[in-house]
Design a protein around this motif. Structure first.
Motif, mmCIF file in Angstrom:
data_model
loop_
_atom_site.group_PDB
_atom_site.id
_atom_site.type_symbol
_atom_site.label_atom_id
_atom_site.label_comp_id
_atom_site.label_asym_id
_atom_site.label_seq_id
_atom_site.Cartn_x
_atom_site.Cartn_y
_atom_site.Cartn_z
ATOM 1 N N SER A 185 44.609 48.655 41.290
ATOM 2 C CA SER A 185 45.493 46.911 40.559
ATOM 3 C C SER A 185 45.120 47.003 39.118
ATOM 4 N N VAL A 217 50.065 53.114 53.736
ATOM 5 C CA VAL A 217 50.456 53.654 52.345
ATOM 6 C C VAL A 217 48.974 53.434 51.976
ATOM 7 N N SER A 218 48.201 54.402 51.019
ATOM 8 C CA SER A 218 47.282 54.483 50.310
ATOM 9 C C SER A 218 47.169 53.489 49.202
ATOM 10 N N PHE A 219 46.317 52.333 49.464
ATOM 11 C CA PHE A 219 46.576 52.092 48.075
ATOM 12 C C PHE A 219 45.434 52.708 46.805
ATOM 13 N N ARG A 220 45.961 52.390 45.412
ATOM 14 C CA ARG A 220 45.097 53.485 44.510
ATOM 15 C C ARG A 220 44.957 53.167 43.678
ATOM 16 N N THR A 252 50.130 52.521 44.094
ATOM 17 C CA THR A 252 49.607 53.034 46.276
ATOM 18 C C THR A 252 50.083 54.651 45.981
ATOM 19 N N GLU A 253 49.755 55.504 46.648
ATOM 20 C CA GLU A 253 50.011 57.271 46.912
ATOM 21 C C GLU A 253 51.693 57.031 47.658
ATOM 22 N N LEU A 276 44.042 44.347 50.516
ATOM 23 C CA LEU A 276 45.114 45.858 50.300
ATOM 24 C C LEU A 276 43.534 46.853 49.830
ATOM 25 N N ARG A 277 42.983 45.976 49.300
ATOM 26 C CA ARG A 277 41.811 47.183 48.420
ATOM 27 C C ARG A 277 41.342 47.584 49.895
#
Length: 118
Positions: free
Chosen positions: A102, A97-100, A117-118, A88-89
């Motif tokens: 973890s 959806v954008s990864f923010r 996520t955003e 996911l990174r």
């Protein structure tokens, strides 16, 4: 200026990353310090993951937080969760959806994973 925290204007990028590293390290030693606040649960998703509304503490942005609590001895689920985070990174696509961020936190009996996520 001693009143500045990492991420604020005037702090060199190297100091910010060093501060982030120590923040993550200290959270492992002293308990979890989350960079977001958990809101209302939206229910279970993806088998053992739960979706929460959240707020990013630094800027107040609304985020979605996926949380999984996995027993320490469940090596299959732990490996699957860690592999999912790794993939996911690096995933970037305009329709996904954008990864923010973890976070992985362990205690004596469980490992808790958070995906923001955003």
């Amino acid at each position: 200026q001693s009143g500045l925290r990492a991420g604020e204007r005037g702090v060199p990028a190297g100091a910010r990353s060093l501060a982030q590293m120590f923040a993550k390290l200290s959270s492992l030693v002293s308990g979890v310090s989350l960079p977001f606040s958990l809101g209302e649960s939206r229910g279970a998703v993806w088998n053992w993951w739960t979706l929460y509304d959240g707020k990013w503490k630094q800027d107040g942005a609304s985020v979605s937080v996926f949380k999984a609590v996995i027993p320490v001895g469940d090596n299959t689920k732990l490996a699957l969760a860690r592999n999912s985070l790794k993939r996911l990174r690096g995933l970037k696509h305009p329709s996904i959806v954008s990864f923010r961020d973890s976070l992985e936190s362990a205690d004596r009996s469980n490992v808790t994973f958070y995906i923001v996520t955003e």
